[in-house]
Scaffold this motif. Structure first.
Motif, PDB file in Angstrom:
ATOM      1  N   HIS A 144       0.844  -1.210   0.000  1.00 44.25           N
ATOM      2  CA  HIS A 144       0.000   0.000   0.000  1.00 44.25           C
ATOM      3  C   HIS A 144       0.870   1.248   0.000  1.00 44.25           C
ATOM      4  O   HIS A 144       1.809   1.358   0.806  1.00 44.25           O
ATOM      5  CB  HIS A 144      -0.909  -0.011   1.229  1.00 44.25           C
ATOM      6  CG  HIS A 144      -1.809   1.183   1.325  1.00 44.25           C
ATOM      7  ND1 HIS A 144      -2.772   1.464   0.383  1.00 44.25           N
ATOM      8  CD2 HIS A 144      -1.889   2.175   2.263  1.00 44.25           C
ATOM      9  CE1 HIS A 144      -3.418   2.571   0.728  1.00 44.25           C
ATOM     10  NE2 HIS A 144      -2.900   3.018   1.859  1.00 44.25           N
TER      11      HIS A 144
ATOM     12  N   ARG B 291       0.947   5.396   0.384  1.00 47.06           N
ATOM     13  CA  ARG B 291       0.264   6.591   0.893  1.00 47.06           C
ATOM     14  C   ARG B 291       1.272   7.736   0.803  1.00 47.06           C
ATOM     15  O   ARG B 291       2.172   7.853   1.649  1.00 47.06           O
ATOM     16  CB  ARG B 291      -0.184   6.383   2.331  1.00 47.06           C
ATOM     17  CG  ARG B 291      -0.906   7.595   2.946  1.00 47.06           C
ATOM     18  CD  ARG B 291      -1.057   7.477   4.438  1.00 47.06           C
ATOM     19  NE  ARG B 291      -1.695   6.243   4.833  1.00 47.06           N
ATOM     20  CZ  ARG B 291      -1.128   5.331   5.637  1.00 47.06           C
ATOM     21  NH1 ARG B 291       0.114   5.519   6.096  1.00 47.06           N
ATOM     22  NH2 ARG B 291      -1.769   4.229   5.957  1.00 47.06           N
TER      23      ARG B 291
ATOM     24  N   ASP C 187      -3.009   2.380  -3.915  1.00 40.95           N
ATOM     25  CA  ASP C 187      -2.427   3.723  -3.839  1.00 40.95           C
ATOM     26  C   ASP C 187      -3.505   4.698  -3.375  1.00 40.95           C
ATOM     27  O   ASP C 187      -4.515   4.894  -4.051  1.00 40.95           O
ATOM     28  CB  ASP C 187      -1.898   4.117  -5.233  1.00 40.95           C
ATOM     29  CG  ASP C 187      -1.165   5.447  -5.213  1.00 40.95           C
ATOM     30  OD1 ASP C 187      -0.993   6.035  -4.125  1.00 40.95           O
ATOM     31  OD2 ASP C 187      -0.776   5.918  -6.302  1.00 40.95           O
ATOM     32  N   TRP C 188      -3.298   5.268  -2.183  1.00 42.77           N
ATOM     33  CA  TRP C 188      -4.219   6.259  -1.619  1.00 42.77           C
ATOM     34  C   TRP C 188      -3.754   7.655  -2.031  1.00 42.77           C
ATOM     35  O   TRP C 188      -2.630   8.057  -1.741  1.00 42.77           O
ATOM     36  CB  TRP C 188      -4.228   6.134  -0.106  1.00 42.77           C
ATOM     37  CG  TRP C 188      -5.078   7.115   0.646  1.00 42.77           C
ATOM     38  CD1 TRP C 188      -4.644   8.143   1.431  1.00 42.77           C
ATOM     39  CD2 TRP C 188      -6.507   7.154   0.708  1.00 42.77           C
ATOM     40  NE1 TRP C 188      -5.706   8.813   1.983  1.00 42.77           N
ATOM     41  CE2 TRP C 188      -6.866   8.230   1.557  1.00 42.77           C
ATOM     42  CE3 TRP C 188      -7.523   6.401   0.127  1.00 42.77           C
ATOM     43  CZ2 TRP C 188      -8.186   8.559   1.829  1.00 42.77           C
ATOM     44  CZ3 TRP C 188      -8.848   6.730   0.408  1.00 42.77           C
ATOM     45  CH2 TRP C 188      -9.163   7.792   1.254  1.00 42.77           C
ATOM     46  N   ARG C 189      -4.600   8.352  -2.755  1.00 47.70           N
ATOM     47  CA  ARG C 189      -4.214   9.667  -3.273  1.00 47.70           C
ATOM     48  C   ARG C 189      -5.405  10.627  -3.186  1.00 47.70           C
ATOM     49  O   ARG C 189      -6.538  10.206  -2.982  1.00 47.70           O
ATOM     50  CB  ARG C 189      -3.734   9.564  -4.726  1.00 47.70           C
ATOM     51  CG  ARG C 189      -4.795   9.037  -5.688  1.00 47.70           C
ATOM     52  CD  ARG C 189      -4.263   8.889  -7.100  1.00 47.70           C
ATOM     53  NE  ARG C 189      -5.264   8.325  -7.995  1.00 47.70           N
ATOM     54  CZ  ARG C 189      -6.209   9.028  -8.617  1.00 47.70           C
ATOM     55  NH1 ARG C 189      -6.276  10.352  -8.430  1.00 47.70           N
ATOM     56  NH2 ARG C 189      -7.087   8.442  -9.414  1.00 47.70           N
TER      57      ARG C 189
ATOM     58  N   GLU D   2      -9.515   6.568   4.965  1.00 43.96           N
ATOM     59  CA  GLU D   2      -8.635   5.635   4.251  1.00 43.96           C
ATOM     60  C   GLU D   2      -8.884   4.190   4.661  1.00 43.96           C
ATOM     61  O   GLU D   2      -8.900   3.283   3.814  1.00 43.96           O
ATOM     62  CB  GLU D   2      -7.170   6.020   4.508  1.00 43.96           C
ATOM     63  CG  GLU D   2      -6.163   5.176   3.741  1.00 43.96           C
ATOM     64  CD  GLU D   2      -4.734   5.555   4.076  1.00 43.96           C
ATOM     65  OE1 GLU D   2      -3.815   4.937   3.495  1.00 43.96           O
ATOM     66  OE2 GLU D   2      -4.525   6.449   4.923  1.00 43.96           O
TER      67      GLU D   2
END
Length: 377
Positions: free
Chosen positions: A158, A160, A233-235, A266
């Protein structure tokens, strides 16, 4: 036996190799017969719903406990249907009352419980009677799975911002993982512990690239053959936070992408991603485990046997195919041996089940041939 060996093998080198084959077969032949206890364990795992958590309050402790048990039984029933039956099949089933669901249950195990004068909290395992459930589904012409899928290792990389999370302890990822039911699934999901040899075997970049060979090396450390690779992918976009993800299951080569939006945080987005990926995998596995039990067949086939390891590998993989039974070795030789087995279901179901076990059923001239898929393919 000596005459057979003399006529079949024309030189001493081939003779010695074949003796090695036969010795190996003698030591491995017990694997073809699955003990009754193992079959019972598989059935028990399939029809038992675990870790149902309840918390009820009422005017009296006894009433709180009664309400909690009823709630747990209905939750377990819904989870069982989701586990055994495809979505279109679930839609065809009638609504059941609490009493009707209770009639399908054979045991309730209290894992943990607490109670006060008005409140009851518990964690329960609930076992359903396989025969009664199967009959209920058959009465409504709804097919269901007859066995569980293989174990599989989960590797989730993952991102971030600048943070790259794979082996690191991360509270957000941990919270998301805890929100998801990993237990009551067709597959048995295993999580890596992050030991030194695992960290050395696969990196964050390799998981993000969905690199199969490295993931399978780590899977072997946990006694499973395959891995579920997830890259996320946290965007932040102009529309708000977004979670992009890509996943690959190494056994059947199942691959997919997705995007999660409109989540409060998230952790909720990652949990929703897990649910989407697991449901896609469960749906795919149910499609190959749903069996037309009224159809049966038997098949003979060649197996490439340039070494004992290849035939041993085929044997181990066939043991994972629930549709296959009564595997027999008809002939041992180079470069091919011949085996036979009986199977349940249509041939296309068999082909799909073999594919998920890493085996390809094809033709070699007029003969059928069964070959193991090389790791990484």
């Amino acid at each position: 036996m000596k005459d057979f060996m003399h006529n079949y093998f024309k030189n001493s080198m081939v003779f010695k190799l074949t003796i090695g084959f036969l010795v190996g077969f003698l030591s491995l032949s017990a694997q073809f017969s699955v003990p009754a206890a193992a079959e019972e364990d598989t059935t028990d795992r399939l029809f038992t719903i675990r870790d149902i958590k309840v918390d009820e309050t009422a005017s009296q402790a006894s009433k709180a406990r009664e309400a909690a048990l009823a709630s747990a039984e209905m939750q377990a029933y819904q989870k069982l249907l989701r586990k055994l039956v495809q979505e279109d099949g679930r839609a065809r089933l009638p609504e059941l009352s609490v009493a009707e669901v209770q009639s399908l249950i054979t045991a309730i195990e209290v894992v943990e419980e607490q109670s006060s004068s008005r409140r009851y909290l518990a964690t329960l395992n609930i076992r359903f009677e396989p025969g009664l459930v199967s009959q209920f589904l058959a009465d409504h012409n709804v097919p269901h799975v007859l066995s569980t899928g293989q174990g599989i290792l989960v590797l989730h990389g993952h991102r971030r911002g600048l943070s790259e999370i794979l082996w690191e302890s991360d509270p957000v990822v941990a919270e998301a993982r805890n929100q998801v039911d990993w237990v009551n699934r067709i597959r048995q999901y295993v999580f890596a512990r992050g030991e030194i040899r695992e960290r050395a075997a696969v990196t964050f970049r390799e998981v993000q690239a969905l690199s199969v060979p490295q993931a399978q090396e780590v899977a072997k450390l946990y006694g499973v053959r395959d891995a579920l690779l997830i890259a996320s992918d946290w965007r932040y976009s102009s529309y708000g936070p977004v979670l992009d993800y890509h996943y690959l299951s190494t056994d059947g080569g199942m691959e997919g992408t997705g995007q999660i939006t409109d989540m409060p945080d998230e952790a909720a987005a990652i949990a929703a991603m897990y649910e989407a990926v697991l449901e896609a995998i469960d749906t795919s596995w149910r499609s190959q485990l749903l069996v037309d039990t009224g159809v049966e067949g038997e098949m003979e086939m060649l197996v490439p046997t340039t070494s004992l390891d290849i035939l041993t590998d085929v044997e181990a993989r066939l043991d994972d195919v629930s549709l296959v039974r009564n595997v027999r070795i008809l002939q041992v030789g180079l470069p091919f041996s011949k085996i036979a087995f009986a199977y349940t279901g249509r041939e296309e179901q068999l082909v799909l089940s073999l594919q998920y076990a890493g085996l390809t059923l094809g033709y070699y001239g007029r003969d059928r041939i069964l070959t193991p898929r090389a790791e990484g393919n």
